[in-house]
Design an enzyme around this catalytic site. Sequence first.
Site, PDB file in Angstrom:
ATOM      1  N   CYS A 123       0.869   3.097   3.285  1.00 32.85           N
ATOM      2  CA  CYS A 123       1.408   2.848   4.666  1.00 32.85           C
ATOM      3  C   CYS A 123       2.838   3.182   4.759  1.00 32.85           C
ATOM      4  O   CYS A 123       3.782   3.009   3.766  1.00 32.85           O
ATOM      5  CB  CYS A 123       1.323   1.340   4.481  1.00 32.85           C
ATOM      6  SG  CYS A 123      -0.222   0.523   4.663  1.00 32.85           S
ATOM      7  N   CYS A 167       0.818  -1.230  -0.033  1.00 34.82           N
ATOM      8  CA  CYS A 167      -0.076  -0.120  -0.213  1.00 34.82           C
ATOM      9  C   CYS A 167       0.897   1.362  -0.052  1.00 34.82           C
ATOM     10  O   CYS A 167       1.642   1.359   0.849  1.00 34.82           O
ATOM     11  CB  CYS A 167      -0.926   0.040   1.127  1.00 34.82           C
ATOM     12  SG  CYS A 167      -1.948   1.446   1.429  1.00 34.82           S
ATOM     13  N   HIS A 186      -8.591   7.366   3.870  1.00 32.54           N
ATOM     14  CA  HIS A 186      -8.093   8.410   3.390  1.00 32.54           C
ATOM     15  C   HIS A 186      -9.599   9.267   2.722  1.00 32.54           C
ATOM     16  O   HIS A 186     -10.697   8.397   2.524  1.00 32.54           O
ATOM     17  CB  HIS A 186      -7.214   8.123   2.099  1.00 32.54           C
ATOM     18  CG  HIS A 186      -7.846   7.658   0.872  1.00 32.54           C
ATOM     19  ND1 HIS A 186      -8.045   6.098   0.921  1.00 32.54           N
ATOM     20  CD2 HIS A 186      -8.217   7.977  -0.289  1.00 32.54           C
ATOM     21  CE1 HIS A 186      -8.519   5.994  -0.288  1.00 32.54           C
ATOM     22  NE2 HIS A 186      -8.536   7.020  -0.956  1.00 32.54           N
ATOM     23  N   GLN A 221     -10.143  12.966   0.148  1.00 32.14           N
ATOM     24  CA  GLN A 221      -9.782  13.698  -0.958  1.00 32.14           C
ATOM     25  C   GLN A 221     -10.177  15.203  -0.817  1.00 32.14           C
ATOM     26  O   GLN A 221     -11.214  15.479  -0.245  1.00 32.14           O
ATOM     27  CB  GLN A 221      -9.929  13.184  -2.123  1.00 32.14           C
ATOM     28  CG  GLN A 221      -9.425  11.777  -2.602  1.00 32.14           C
ATOM     29  CD  GLN A 221      -9.665  11.259  -3.823  1.00 32.14           C
ATOM     30  OE1 GLN A 221      -9.210  11.709  -4.885  1.00 32.14           O
ATOM     31  NE2 GLN A 221     -10.664  10.244  -4.012  1.00 32.14           N
TER      32      GLN A 221
END
Length: 323
Positions: free
Chosen positions: A34, A31, A142, A144
């Site tokens: 990470c 990922c 997450h 945006q």
Amino acid sequence: MAELRFNPLIDDWVMIASHRQNRPQMPKDWCPFCPGSGKVPDSYEVHKYDNDFPALSQTPPPEDDVANDFFRTLPSYGKCEVILYSPEHTTTLKSLTPEHIRKLVDLWCERFTDISSDKKIKFVFIFENKGEPVGVTMPHPHGQIYGYSVIPKKLELEMNSFRKYEQEKGHCLMCDMHSEEEKDGRRIIFKNDSFTVFLPFFCEYPYGVYIVPNRHFKYITDMTDKEKSDFALTLKQTTGTLDCLFDTRFPYMMCMYNAPVNTENLPDYHFHVAFYPPMRSKDKQKFNASSETGAWAHCNPVAPEAASEELRNAYEKFVRSGE
């Protein structure tokens, strides 16, 4: 190919971003968000990450040679950022502490201010897509932020409604809506000193809750220190309520509505957050079919008053859980 193309049928602009088709499929055991990936700091709590495949850019490519006197284009100018909520790959807003989410609120405010400083930007949109039913392929927590060089049609319609109401009634449309929801009470889920969470009277989605500030302000950056902390707790409790509704990680689209920026003659807008969850029951998805998509004529299969009762029970369940 990346440009804005004008739709004369509804007086709106469409982002064409075919380069995003070339986004690679991420390996299941790696990922980029990470720590240790080489793409983000080895240690962070919340973090701003410039989108690797932005639909909008502050250095946009030349537009394709497709425009003429009738077909209009604009450069795909703007900003696309990813906001990482945590270094933990599998956590969610519900599982973060209010103190951690407060750091996220501060980062949102910081990025809103920075993006708004570009005078070409007219609207800054903070949002989160969560869950496979809304097309999420990156499970790391997450959201945006998009900075648009034109005001999107939905916001233009809202601005017109706020302006018309203010001219006719002399009040803020959202303040009066909030007041009427309080008087009725049936669709209120919970409230605190700074925010009220409710299903609006006209709710388009069965569980499409709104978070509305009790105090009138236009921008997320207008919040007081206490309001920012209360907002963090409200986000945790709202997402926790949705998860407790069906005892599952509830998918949603979370959208924060600020007034446009770098724009004159704005009405007195009211900041708010809207959730658009695609589920109508534990195992049934609410699809936007022809009526919703083709005519913008939404049909909610669940009465907001009934769904509110479910959500109040889910809220109490989440509070009792002590998470």
